[in-house]
Design an enzyme around this catalytic site. Structure first.
Site, PDB file in Angstrom:
ATOM      1  N   PHE A 151      43.084  23.914 -32.095  1.00  0.00           N
ATOM      2  CA  PHE A 151      43.332  24.894 -33.143  1.00  0.00           C
ATOM      3  C   PHE A 151      43.939  26.117 -32.479  1.00  0.00           C
ATOM      4  O   PHE A 151      43.311  26.760 -31.645  1.00  0.00           O
ATOM      5  CB  PHE A 151      42.094  25.309 -33.928  1.00  0.00           C
ATOM      6  CG  PHE A 151      42.491  26.167 -35.104  1.00  0.00           C
ATOM      7  CD1 PHE A 151      42.706  27.527 -34.957  1.00  0.00           C
ATOM      8  CD2 PHE A 151      42.730  25.594 -36.336  1.00  0.00           C
ATOM      9  CE1 PHE A 151      43.142  28.307 -36.018  1.00  0.00           C
ATOM     10  CE2 PHE A 151      43.154  26.368 -37.408  1.00  0.00           C
ATOM     11  CZ  PHE A 151      43.360  27.731 -37.251  1.00  0.00           C
ATOM     12  N   ASP A 236      44.565  29.312 -24.370  1.00  0.00           N
ATOM     13  CA  ASP A 236      44.308  30.026 -25.624  1.00  0.00           C
ATOM     14  C   ASP A 236      42.876  30.548 -25.570  1.00  0.00           C
ATOM     15  O   ASP A 236      41.930  29.810 -25.842  1.00  0.00           O
ATOM     16  CB  ASP A 236      44.514  29.084 -26.815  1.00  0.00           C
ATOM     17  CG  ASP A 236      44.249  29.800 -28.134  1.00  0.00           C
ATOM     18  OD1 ASP A 236      44.678  29.295 -29.191  1.00  0.00           O
ATOM     19  OD2 ASP A 236      43.588  30.866 -28.127  1.00  0.00           O
ATOM     20  N   LYS A 265      41.221  38.192 -31.857  1.00  0.00           N
ATOM     21  CA  LYS A 265      39.877  38.336 -32.415  1.00  0.00           C
ATOM     22  C   LYS A 265      39.133  39.568 -31.889  1.00  0.00           C
ATOM     23  O   LYS A 265      39.419  40.678 -32.312  1.00  0.00           O
ATOM     24  CB  LYS A 265      39.082  37.053 -32.162  1.00  0.00           C
ATOM     25  CG  LYS A 265      39.614  35.836 -32.947  1.00  0.00           C
ATOM     26  CD  LYS A 265      38.773  34.612 -32.688  1.00  0.00           C
ATOM     27  CE  LYS A 265      39.398  33.365 -33.232  1.00  0.00           C
ATOM     28  NZ  LYS A 265      39.064  33.140 -34.646  1.00  0.00           N
TER      29      LYS A 265
HETATM   30  C1  IF1 Z   1      41.098  29.983 -40.192  1.00  0.00           C
HETATM   31  C2  IF1 Z   1      37.779  28.898 -35.564  1.00  0.00           C
HETATM   32  C3  IF1 Z   1      39.625  27.976 -36.798  1.00  0.00           C
HETATM   33  C4  IF1 Z   1      41.554  30.270 -32.839  1.00  0.00           C
HETATM   34  C5  IF1 Z   1      42.186  29.929 -31.610  1.00  0.00           C
HETATM   35  C6  IF1 Z   1      44.228  30.866 -32.350  1.00  0.00           C
HETATM   36  C7  IF1 Z   1      43.653  31.226 -33.571  1.00  0.00           C
HETATM   37  C8  IF1 Z   1      42.306  30.926 -33.838  1.00  0.00           C
HETATM   38  C9  IF1 Z   1      41.402  29.228 -30.516  1.00  0.00           C
HETATM   39  C10 IF1 Z   1      44.527  31.943 -34.602  1.00  0.00           C
HETATM   40  C11 IF1 Z   1      41.706  31.287 -35.132  1.00  0.00           C
HETATM   41  C12 IF1 Z   1      40.090  31.137 -36.828  1.00  0.00           C
HETATM   42  C13 IF1 Z   1      41.103  31.027 -37.943  1.00  0.00           C
HETATM   43  C14 IF1 Z   1      40.303  30.783 -39.179  1.00  0.00           C
HETATM   44  C15 IF1 Z   1      39.043  30.051 -38.768  1.00  0.00           C
HETATM   45  C16 IF1 Z   1      38.939  30.258 -37.285  1.00  0.00           C
HETATM   46  C17 IF1 Z   1      38.861  29.005 -36.554  1.00  0.00           C
HETATM   47  F1  IF1 Z   1      38.069  28.076 -34.589  1.00  0.00           F
HETATM   48  F2  IF1 Z   1      37.599  30.111 -35.057  1.00  0.00           F
HETATM   49  F3  IF1 Z   1      36.711  28.476 -36.229  1.00  0.00           F
HETATM   50  F4  IF1 Z   1      40.268  27.874 -37.834  1.00  0.00           F
HETATM   51  F5  IF1 Z   1      39.712  27.012 -35.973  1.00  0.00           F
HETATM   52  N1  IF1 Z   1      43.497  30.229 -31.400  1.00  0.00           N
HETATM   53  N2  IF1 Z   1      40.594  30.810 -35.512  1.00  0.00           N
HETATM   54  O1  IF1 Z   1      40.243  29.963 -33.032  1.00  0.00           O
HETATM   55  O2  IF1 Z   1      44.118  33.286 -34.700  1.00  0.00           O
HETATM   56  O3  IF1 Z   1      45.842  33.872 -36.411  1.00  0.00           O
HETATM   57  O4  IF1 Z   1      43.483  33.485 -37.124  1.00  0.00           O
HETATM   58  O5  IF1 Z   1      44.053  35.507 -35.751  1.00  0.00           O
HETATM   59  O6  IF1 Z   1      42.334  29.938 -40.072  1.00  0.00           O
HETATM   60  O7  IF1 Z   1      40.457  29.413 -41.093  1.00  0.00           O
HETATM   61  P1  IF1 Z   1      44.401  34.061 -36.069  1.00  0.00           P
END
Ligand code: IF1
Length: 407
Positions: A151, A236, A265
């Site tokens: 992700f 990442d 974050k």
């Molecule tokens: C949703 C969780 C998801 C991230 C990593 C980049 C991004 C994220 C490792 C993008 C964002 C969020 C997005 C949010 C839910 C959450 C998430 F892993 F944290 F649980 F989806 F996988 N790299 N993670 O975890 O960052 O553009 O959101 O600032 O999209 O539902 P962003």
């Protein structure tokens, strides 16, 4: 047209706020039935005044705790002084912030963006341009490798690397040159590399994929393979970075220093979006004025808050706390004797509880909510425990007691 009742004389009812959101909002999420109105430290309150321990931290964006007083003060002061000027001009905040984060992480250069996805897109563009201008890959032939279950965000190019059907369905076509390999096996990386490979993008711990920790030495082996084949290794660290796993960066658990990382974050102190692409000189040098940018990227408000977020991280020993309190939390979770709990895994305060697949993890989250603990399942069977890094053992004990009653 629905006429909204006058909120001032309306009893603050959960279903009323939910109805309004359903009336006008896209249904791109299915939140738990709770309406939050206030946050302070590890606690949040709902519209009926119930208090909860926040075990989600907005997916690790609130590592400092809700409304951290020192960070709110910085935000307020800067917000009253200078906020957005675009990058057409210098400010007295950005350079200091970028210099601080480069010194802290050991990278030569930083490029400020806002959301994590924007920082990841920046990394993809840097990797491709580096492939063409430095590695001399033929134009438009650059390949980027990512892992199954990754992700990295929600943009078209990023979901083009996703293996989660729901994240991709209906959003094609996707850009070419994106390859997927299994996570956790360095041999698979070496097999996938070609002379056109620009970069390998990897999460040191898979967050959304269910808090999956790769075998010890995996990242180190990948770093060596990338070096051998002149491929950029990009970690990442948007979710795993900034102390969440008990080290400043999760890739430090394998003692590696990749060619580049992305942060996001918690870099915004739980107050606003701040993200960065950080890289060694040769990689960042591919960007020349006008190549890439963002209206809000590097604004002085975000820079002031980002610098303060890093100051608090260090001065309040949040990294060491995540390591020690995280170990305590995992020990306590492992002490719960429940047939529903299949596995406890994590590093620092990024913890996942694997639940018996025959039992919907969401039900446990709903029961936890009623016991004053807020969290959410990921991928139906894993319950995430990723509280603010300021959490105390006493607060963890309260959450453990609640979980004993729910699992
Ligand atoms: C949703 C969780 C998801 C991230 C990593 C980049 C991004 C994220 C490792 C993008 C964002 C969020 C997005 C949010 C839910 C959450 C998430 F892993 F944290 F649980 F989806 F996988 N790299 N993670 O975890 O960052 O553009 O959101 O600032 O999209 O539902 P962003």
């Amino acid at each position: 047209m629905y006429v909204l009742p006058d909120l001032r004389n309306l009893k603050l009812m959960t279903n009323h706020f939910i109805e309004i959101e359903h009336l006008s909002g896209a249904r791109n999420y299915e939140p738990l039935p709770v309406v939050l109105t206030r946050g302070e430290g590890v606690y949040v309150w709902d519209d009926a005044g119930n208090r909860y321990i926040d075990m989600m931290s907005a997916y690790s964006a609130v590592s400092h705790g809700h409304c951290h007083p020192r960070l709110v003060k910085v935000l307020q002061e800067q917000a009253a002084k200078l906020t957005i000027v675009s990058r057409a001009f210098y400010t007295d905040k950005l350079g200091i912030f970028l210099n601080q984060v480069c010194k802290l992480t050991g990278f030569d250069k930083a490029l400020p963006m806002n959301t994590g996805a924007e920082a990841v897109e920046t990394a993809l563009k840097a990797a491709r341009k580096w492939a063409y201008t430095v590695k001399k890959v033929a134009n438009d032939k650059a390949e980027i490798i990512a892992c199954e279950g990754n992700f990295h965000g929600r943009t078209i190019a990023i979901v083009g690397m996703s293996t989660i059907p729901q994240y991709r369905e209906g959003f094609g076509p996707f850009p070419p040159g994106l390859k997927i390999i299994p996570y956790g096996n360095a041999d698979e990386l070496e097999k996938a590399i070609t002379p056109n490979t620009a970069a390998f993008l990897v999460e040191p711990i898979k967050g959304e994929g269910g808090i999956i920790i790769p075998p010890a030495g995996y990242l180190k082996a990948c770093a060596e393979i990338c070096k051998k084949h002149n491929v950029l290794m990009i970690c990442d660290e948007i979710q795993t970075g900034l102390g969440r796993t008990g080290k400043l960066l999760a890739c430090q658990h394998d003692n590696i220093h990749p060619d580049a990382i992305v942060l996001g974050k918690a870099l915004g102190g739980g107050l606003l979006p701040v993200s960065l692409f950080l890289a060694r000189e040769e990689v960042m040098a591919v960007f020349t004025p006008g190549d890439h940018g963002s209206t809000f990227g590097g604004n002085p408000l975000a820079a002031a808050v980002g610098k303060a977020a890093l100051d608090v991280l260090i001065e309040e020993n949040l990294i060491e706390r995540a390591a020690s309190i995280g170990n305590y939390f995992q020990e306590q979770l492992r002490s719960i004797d429940s047939p529903l709990i299949k596995d406890v895994r994590g590093k620092g305060l990024l913890i996942g509880l694997e639940i018996d697949p025959d039992y919907p993890a969401r039900d446990i989250c709903i029961r936890l909510l009623k016991h004053g603990v807020l969290t959410k399942e990921t991928h139906k069977t894993v319950i995430r425990f990723a509280p603010p890094l300021i959490i105390t053992k006493e607060q963890i004990d309260v959450a453990i007691t609640a979980l004993r009653a729910c699992a």
